[in-house]
Motif scaffolding. Structure first.
Motif, short mmCIF file in Angstrom:
data_model
loop_
_atom_site.label_atom_id
_atom_site.label_comp_id
_atom_site.label_asym_id
_atom_site.label_seq_id
_atom_site.Cartn_x
_atom_site.Cartn_y
_atom_site.Cartn_z
N THR A 126 39.79 75.65 129.07
CA THR A 126 39.13 76.87 129.56
C THR A 126 39.14 77.99 128.52
O THR A 126 38.52 79.03 128.72
CB THR A 126 39.81 77.38 130.85
N GLY A 127 39.87 77.80 127.44
CA GLY A 127 39.96 78.82 126.41
C GLY A 127 40.92 78.38 125.33
O GLY A 127 41.20 77.19 125.17
N GLU A 128 41.43 79.35 124.57
CA GLU A 128 42.42 79.02 123.55
C GLU A 128 43.43 80.14 123.42
O GLU A 128 43.17 81.30 123.79
CB GLU A 128 41.75 78.74 122.20
N ASN A 129 44.60 79.79 122.92
CA ASN A 129 45.68 80.74 122.71
C ASN A 129 46.17 80.59 121.29
O ASN A 129 46.74 79.57 120.92
CB ASN A 129 46.82 80.45 123.71
N ASN A 130 45.87 81.61 120.47
CA ASN A 130 46.22 81.55 119.04
C ASN A 130 45.65 80.31 118.37
O ASN A 130 46.33 79.64 117.58
CB ASN A 130 47.74 81.61 118.87
N GLY A 131 44.41 79.98 118.73
CA GLY A 131 43.73 78.85 118.12
C GLY A 131 44.02 77.50 118.75
O GLY A 131 43.45 76.49 118.36
#
Length: 260
Positions: A126-131
């Motif tokens: 659903t997205g990304e966190n720090n790439g």
């Protein structure tokens, strides 16, 4: 500690921006400037958990599922949601929900550990966190190939639940497992795309189950509550570590059904 300070600390690890667009996390009832000394943690705001929070003398209530999803045109004692909102306000309890933002940043990891999965990846990004990709659910492998019957038993033990529904040949041997807490009907395509042999989730209806089975995906339905009530104990311990000056109380574990 002020309510807004607690929300800020939670937001650093479980930001509301990580939630799905349709969701409604955040401070849903109460004041940001409320002084909080005692927090009550539950999966839902029900009549029972609200009374437990009131009896405990809680200043703040934190749940996984939001009490309010759709617009409330009236808040009065003529609807069960209105009565609960009034109960929170009248007892000066600020109420905060952390739903799909916790699913993404917390629940999936808990479920992965409960099932002992290894070599995991995000089931639905659903997205990304720090790439790094993040999202709902996990898919990975069990450490040793097992029959569906054995896996169902492992699910009951890992999630500490009394029963599951198993769709598929109990003797089928599987190794690649997907897990998605809560209501997982929409995760069947993702599980198939990830080449999972079985999906562990909740709230699966009959037609979804038999259609998934026809596509080669077995289903273990561990229930919505069964896959998510781990939130209570996890968040209680998290808050105790995060907020040493606050008293944290967890709701009593109470399955919303009985198996006869």
């Amino acid at each position: 500690m002020k309510c807004e300070e607690i929300i800020r600390l939670l937001g650093e690890e479980y930001p509301e921006s990580a939630a799905e667009s349709w969701d409604n996390p955040g401070l849903l009832v109460g004041r940001m400037d409320r002084e909080v000394k005692k927090i009550f943690v539950a999966l839902d705001v029900t009549d029972e958990t609200l009374q437990q929070a009131i009896a405990a003398g809680a200043d703040m209530m934190i749940t996984h599922h939001p009490l309010i999803f759709s617009a409330q045109k009236k808040v009065n004692d003529q609807s069960f949601i209105g009565r609960r909102i009034l109960g929170l306000i009248e007892n000066r309890i600020s109420y905060y929900a952390m739903h799909t933002n916790f699913d993404v940043r917390g629940m999936a990891d808990i479920n992965e550990q409960q099932l002992g999965l290894v070599d995991t990846e995000v089931l639905e990004v659903t997205g990304e966190n720090n790439g790094t990709p993040e999202g709902i659910g996990r898919v990975g492998s069990v450490t040793k190939e097992a029959s569906l019957r054995q896996l169902a038993q492992a699910v009951k033990e890992g999630m500490q639940i009394p029963s599951v529904l198993l769709y598929g040949d109990p003797e089928r041997m599987v190794s690649r497992v997907a897990v998605s807490s809560g209501s997982g009907k929409s995760m069947v395509p993702a599980a198939l795309a990830a080449k999972a042999e079985v999906l562990v989730t909740g709230d699966i209806d009959y037609h979804t189950a038999i259609d998934a089975k026809a596509c080669g995906l077995s289903i273990i339905d561990a229930g919505h509550y069964g896959t998510e009530y781990c939130f209570i104990d996890f968040m209680k311990k998290k808050l105790e570590s995060m907020l040493p000056d606050c008293e944290i109380v967890g709701a009593e574990t109470e399955f919303p059904f009985t198996v006869e």
